[in-house]
Design a protein around this motif. Structure first.
Motif, PDB file in Angstrom:
ATOM      1  N   CYS A 171       0.836  -1.205   0.000  1.00  0.00           N
ATOM      2  CA  CYS A 171       0.000   0.000   0.000  1.00  0.00           C
ATOM      3  C   CYS A 171       0.868   1.251   0.000  1.00  0.00           C
ATOM      4  O   CYS A 171       0.610   2.208  -0.733  1.00  0.00           O
ATOM      5  CB  CYS A 171      -0.922   0.005   1.210  1.00  0.00           C
ATOM      6  SG  CYS A 171      -2.176  -1.292   1.204  1.00  0.00           S
ATOM      7  N   LEU A 172       1.915   1.227   0.814  1.00  0.00           N
ATOM      8  CA  LEU A 172       2.791   2.387   0.908  1.00  0.00           C
ATOM      9  C   LEU A 172       3.673   2.532  -0.326  1.00  0.00           C
ATOM     10  O   LEU A 172       4.126   3.639  -0.643  1.00  0.00           O
ATOM     11  CB  LEU A 172       3.642   2.295   2.174  1.00  0.00           C
ATOM     12  CG  LEU A 172       2.845   2.354   3.480  1.00  0.00           C
ATOM     13  CD1 LEU A 172       3.768   2.155   4.668  1.00  0.00           C
ATOM     14  CD2 LEU A 172       2.100   3.677   3.616  1.00  0.00           C
ATOM     15  N   ALA A 173       3.922   1.428  -1.033  1.00  0.00           N
ATOM     16  CA  ALA A 173       4.723   1.506  -2.255  1.00  0.00           C
ATOM     17  C   ALA A 173       4.037   2.389  -3.292  1.00  0.00           C
ATOM     18  O   ALA A 173       4.693   3.062  -4.090  1.00  0.00           O
ATOM     19  CB  ALA A 173       4.952   0.109  -2.817  1.00  0.00           C
ATOM     20  N   ARG A 174       2.728   2.388  -3.276  1.00  0.00           N
ATOM     21  CA  ARG A 174       1.953   3.235  -4.207  1.00  0.00           C
ATOM     22  C   ARG A 174       2.190   4.720  -3.930  1.00  0.00           C
ATOM     23  O   ARG A 174       2.032   5.558  -4.814  1.00  0.00           O
ATOM     24  CB  ARG A 174       0.467   2.887  -4.065  1.00  0.00           C
ATOM     25  CG  ARG A 174      -0.461   3.755  -4.887  1.00  0.00           C
ATOM     26  CD  ARG A 174      -0.221   3.568  -6.372  1.00  0.00           C
ATOM     27  NE  ARG A 174      -1.090   4.434  -7.155  1.00  0.00           N
ATOM     28  CZ  ARG A 174      -0.848   5.726  -7.397  1.00  0.00           C
ATOM     29  NH1 ARG A 174       0.244   6.294  -6.912  1.00  0.00           N
ATOM     30  NH2 ARG A 174      -1.685   6.437  -8.122  1.00  0.00           N
ATOM     31  N   VAL A 175       2.598   5.037  -2.703  1.00  0.00           N
ATOM     32  CA  VAL A 175       2.782   6.431  -2.294  1.00  0.00           C
ATOM     33  C   VAL A 175       4.181   6.934  -2.632  1.00  0.00           C
ATOM     34  O   VAL A 175       4.449   8.122  -2.603  1.00  0.00           O
ATOM     35  CB  VAL A 175       2.517   6.563  -0.772  1.00  0.00           C
ATOM     36  CG1 VAL A 175       2.578   8.001  -0.322  1.00  0.00           C
ATOM     37  CG2 VAL A 175       1.149   5.983  -0.438  1.00  0.00           C
ATOM     38  N   SER A 176       5.091   6.011  -2.973  1.00  0.00           N
ATOM     39  CA  SER A 176       6.472   6.364  -3.349  1.00  0.00           C
ATOM     40  C   SER A 176       7.202   7.132  -2.243  1.00  0.00           C
ATOM     41  O   SER A 176       7.693   8.249  -2.446  1.00  0.00           O
ATOM     42  CB  SER A 176       6.473   7.193  -4.642  1.00  0.00           C
ATOM     43  OG  SER A 176       5.891   6.468  -5.698  1.00  0.00           O
ATOM     44  N   LEU A 177       7.250   6.509  -1.067  1.00  0.00           N
ATOM     45  CA  LEU A 177       7.978   7.113   0.047  1.00  0.00           C
ATOM     46  C   LEU A 177       9.452   6.746  -0.037  1.00  0.00           C
ATOM     47  O   LEU A 177       9.818   5.754  -0.667  1.00  0.00           O
ATOM     48  CB  LEU A 177       7.390   6.627   1.376  1.00  0.00           C
ATOM     49  CG  LEU A 177       5.917   6.985   1.604  1.00  0.00           C
ATOM     50  CD1 LEU A 177       5.393   6.262   2.826  1.00  0.00           C
ATOM     51  CD2 LEU A 177       5.744   8.486   1.763  1.00  0.00           C
ATOM     52  N   SER A 178      10.285   7.513   0.624  1.00  0.00           N
ATOM     53  CA  SER A 178      11.730   7.280   0.549  1.00  0.00           C
ATOM     54  C   SER A 178      12.148   6.007   1.280  1.00  0.00           C
ATOM     55  O   SER A 178      13.099   5.337   0.881  1.00  0.00           O
ATOM     56  CB  SER A 178      12.493   8.484   1.122  1.00  0.00           C
ATOM     57  OG  SER A 178      12.125   8.701   2.474  1.00  0.00           O
ATOM     58  N   ASN A 179      11.453   5.659   2.372  1.00  0.00           N
ATOM     59  CA  ASN A 179      11.796   4.461   3.135  1.00  0.00           C
ATOM     60  C   ASN A 179      10.502   3.749   3.519  1.00  0.00           C
ATOM     61  O   ASN A 179       9.911   4.010   4.554  1.00  0.00           O
ATOM     62  CB  ASN A 179      12.594   4.836   4.386  1.00  0.00           C
ATOM     63  CG  ASN A 179      13.210   3.612   5.063  1.00  0.00           C
ATOM     64  OD1 ASN A 179      12.637   2.525   5.037  1.00  0.00           O
ATOM     65  ND2 ASN A 179      14.376   3.784   5.671  1.00  0.00           N
ATOM     66  N   GLN A 180      10.066   2.862   2.639  1.00  0.00           N
ATOM     67  CA  GLN A 180       8.766   2.213   2.833  1.00  0.00           C
ATOM     68  C   GLN A 180       8.740   1.318   4.066  1.00  0.00           C
ATOM     69  O   GLN A 180       7.716   1.228   4.748  1.00  0.00           O
ATOM     70  CB  GLN A 180       8.412   1.415   1.580  1.00  0.00           C
ATOM     71  CG  GLN A 180       8.135   2.292   0.372  1.00  0.00           C
ATOM     72  CD  GLN A 180       8.068   1.500  -0.911  1.00  0.00           C
ATOM     73  OE1 GLN A 180       7.989   0.269  -0.878  1.00  0.00           O
ATOM     74  NE2 GLN A 180       8.114   2.181  -2.047  1.00  0.00           N
ATOM     75  N   GLU A 181       9.846   0.650   4.346  1.00  0.00           N
ATOM     76  CA  GLU A 181       9.876  -0.235   5.514  1.00  0.00           C
ATOM     77  C   GLU A 181       9.684   0.551   6.808  1.00  0.00           C
ATOM     78  O   GLU A 181       8.876   0.177   7.662  1.00  0.00           O
ATOM     79  CB  GLU A 181      11.193  -0.999   5.572  1.00  0.00           C
ATOM     80  CG  GLU A 181      11.267  -1.967   6.751  1.00  0.00           C
ATOM     81  CD  GLU A 181      12.573  -2.726   6.815  1.00  0.00           C
ATOM     82  OE1 GLU A 181      12.756  -3.503   7.771  1.00  0.00           O
ATOM     83  OE2 GLU A 181      13.428  -2.542   5.909  1.00  0.00           O
ATOM     84  N   GLN A 182      10.408   1.649   6.957  1.00  0.00           N
ATOM     85  CA  GLN A 182      10.258   2.465   8.150  1.00  0.00           C
ATOM     86  C   GLN A 182       8.889   3.122   8.200  1.00  0.00           C
ATOM     87  O   GLN A 182       8.299   3.286   9.272  1.00  0.00           O
ATOM     88  CB  GLN A 182      11.362   3.521   8.215  1.00  0.00           C
ATOM     89  CG  GLN A 182      12.734   2.980   8.552  1.00  0.00           C
ATOM     90  CD  GLN A 182      12.762   2.231   9.874  1.00  0.00           C
ATOM     91  OE1 GLN A 182      12.118   2.628  10.844  1.00  0.00           O
ATOM     92  NE2 GLN A 182      13.500   1.129   9.920  1.00  0.00           N
ATOM     93  N   ALA A 183       8.370   3.494   7.045  1.00  0.00           N
ATOM     94  CA  ALA A 183       7.034   4.095   7.001  1.00  0.00           C
ATOM     95  C   ALA A 183       5.988   3.085   7.471  1.00  0.00           C
ATOM     96  O   ALA A 183       5.069   3.426   8.228  1.00  0.00           O
ATOM     97  CB  ALA A 183       6.723   4.563   5.592  1.00  0.00           C
ATOM     98  N   ALA A 184       6.122   1.825   7.028  1.00  0.00           N
ATOM     99  CA  ALA A 184       5.187   0.784   7.448  1.00  0.00           C
ATOM    100  C   ALA A 184       5.277   0.551   8.952  1.00  0.00           C
ATOM    101  O   ALA A 184       4.255   0.395   9.636  1.00  0.00           O
ATOM    102  CB  ALA A 184       5.472  -0.510   6.692  1.00  0.00           C
ATOM    103  N   LYS A 185       6.498   0.507   9.483  1.00  0.00           N
ATOM    104  CA  LYS A 185       6.675   0.333  10.930  1.00  0.00           C
ATOM    105  C   LYS A 185       6.065   1.498  11.703  1.00  0.00           C
ATOM    106  O   LYS A 185       5.438   1.306  12.757  1.00  0.00           O
ATOM    107  CB  LYS A 185       8.164   0.195  11.261  1.00  0.00           C
ATOM    108  CG  LYS A 185       8.788  -1.113  10.805  1.00  0.00           C
ATOM    109  CD  LYS A 185      10.267  -1.170  11.155  1.00  0.00           C
ATOM    110  CE  LYS A 185      10.893  -2.493  10.737  1.00  0.00           C
ATOM    111  NZ  LYS A 185      12.343  -2.555  11.052  1.00  0.00           N
ATOM    112  N   SER A 186       6.253   2.708  11.200  1.00  0.00           N
ATOM    113  CA  SER A 186       5.714   3.882  11.859  1.00  0.00           C
ATOM    114  C   SER A 186       4.188   3.876  11.843  1.00  0.00           C
ATOM    115  O   SER A 186       3.542   4.162  12.859  1.00  0.00           O
ATOM    116  CB  SER A 186       6.239   5.147  11.167  1.00  0.00           C
ATOM    117  OG  SER A 186       5.732   6.308  11.778  1.00  0.00           O
TER     118      SER A 186
END
Length: 223
Positions: A171-186
């Motif tokens: 889901c977060l990959a669609r948002v093109s964040l710089s660090n998807q793993e950390q974003a998912a954890k957050s």
């Protein structure tokens, strides 16, 4: 009871009878695991004792010690079954549907649109768990906190958390964040915090929209 034990026990029994006996044993074992959930819900993990579980399961006391060598093994296998069913019946279908909604957004969707759908999806997830799966959520947190003092249970809990992260990352990959793993954890940490707050406070102590407000603050910081 191990597979080798089962094979030994049934070595001199006709195959159809042995298969039936094995199936009946597995059914009783599962009944005991599910009864453990009832005890956890009523009395917490500390209340899980052989006698309490046997009573909840409606089986002889000796059955709990026959299928599980000790309380720790019973707790770990009970949590593993709980986690498997939780993922299969609710969490995985929800986030797979969420991914489809994210993927359906136009390629030129701006940050505000992406933030809004993330907030809506996470809020829906939390509200469903608090309102329609509350007992399930209470058991989940009871197991998670018990894992603080049990290395083997910690491993099972970490595995469940990893499965959650695997569901969030697409889901977060669609948002093109710089660090998807950390974003998912957050995001997962925020969901956990809001759920816990929702469990320990009455709904009357919160104003309408408090879940979305808390999520908005966190989601905005993912970029």
């Amino acid at each position: 009871m191990t597979t080798s034990q089962t094979a030994t026990d049934n070595s001199d029994v006709p195959e159809p009878v042995a298969v039936h006996r094995q199936a009946r044993g597995e059914e009783r074992r599962t009944t005991i695991l599910r009864a453990t959930w009832q005890v956890v819900l009523a009395d917490g993990v500390r209340g899980v004792k052989h006698r309490a579980v046997a009573k909840a399961a409606g089986v002889p006391l000796a059955s709990t010690t026959y299928y599980f060598k000790d309380i720790q093994e019973l707790l770990i296998q009970s949590f593993q079954l709980f986690a498997e069913e939780s993922l299969a019946q609710f969490t995985r279908p929800f986030w797979q549907r969420a991914y489809e909604q994210m993927a359906a957004l136009p390629d030129d969707a701006d940050r505000d649109a992406l933030e809004a759908i993330l907030i809506d999806l996470a809020a829906e997830f939390i509200e469903l768990r608090l309102n329609e799966h509350r007992e399930h959520l209470v058991m989940e947190y009871a197991f998670w906190y018990a894992a603080l003092h049990d290395d083997e249970l910690q491993a099972a809990v970490r595995h469940m958390a990893l499965e959650w992260l695997k569901l969030l990352q697409p889901c977060l990959a669609r948002v093109s964040l710089s660090n998807q793993e950390q974003a998912a954890k957050s995001l997962l940490a925020t969901v956990r915090r809001i759920e816990y707050e929702g469990l320990i406070h009455s709904s009357a102590s919160h104003r309408d929209g408090w879940i979305r407000e808390a999520l908005a603050y966190q989601v905005h910081g993912l970029w």
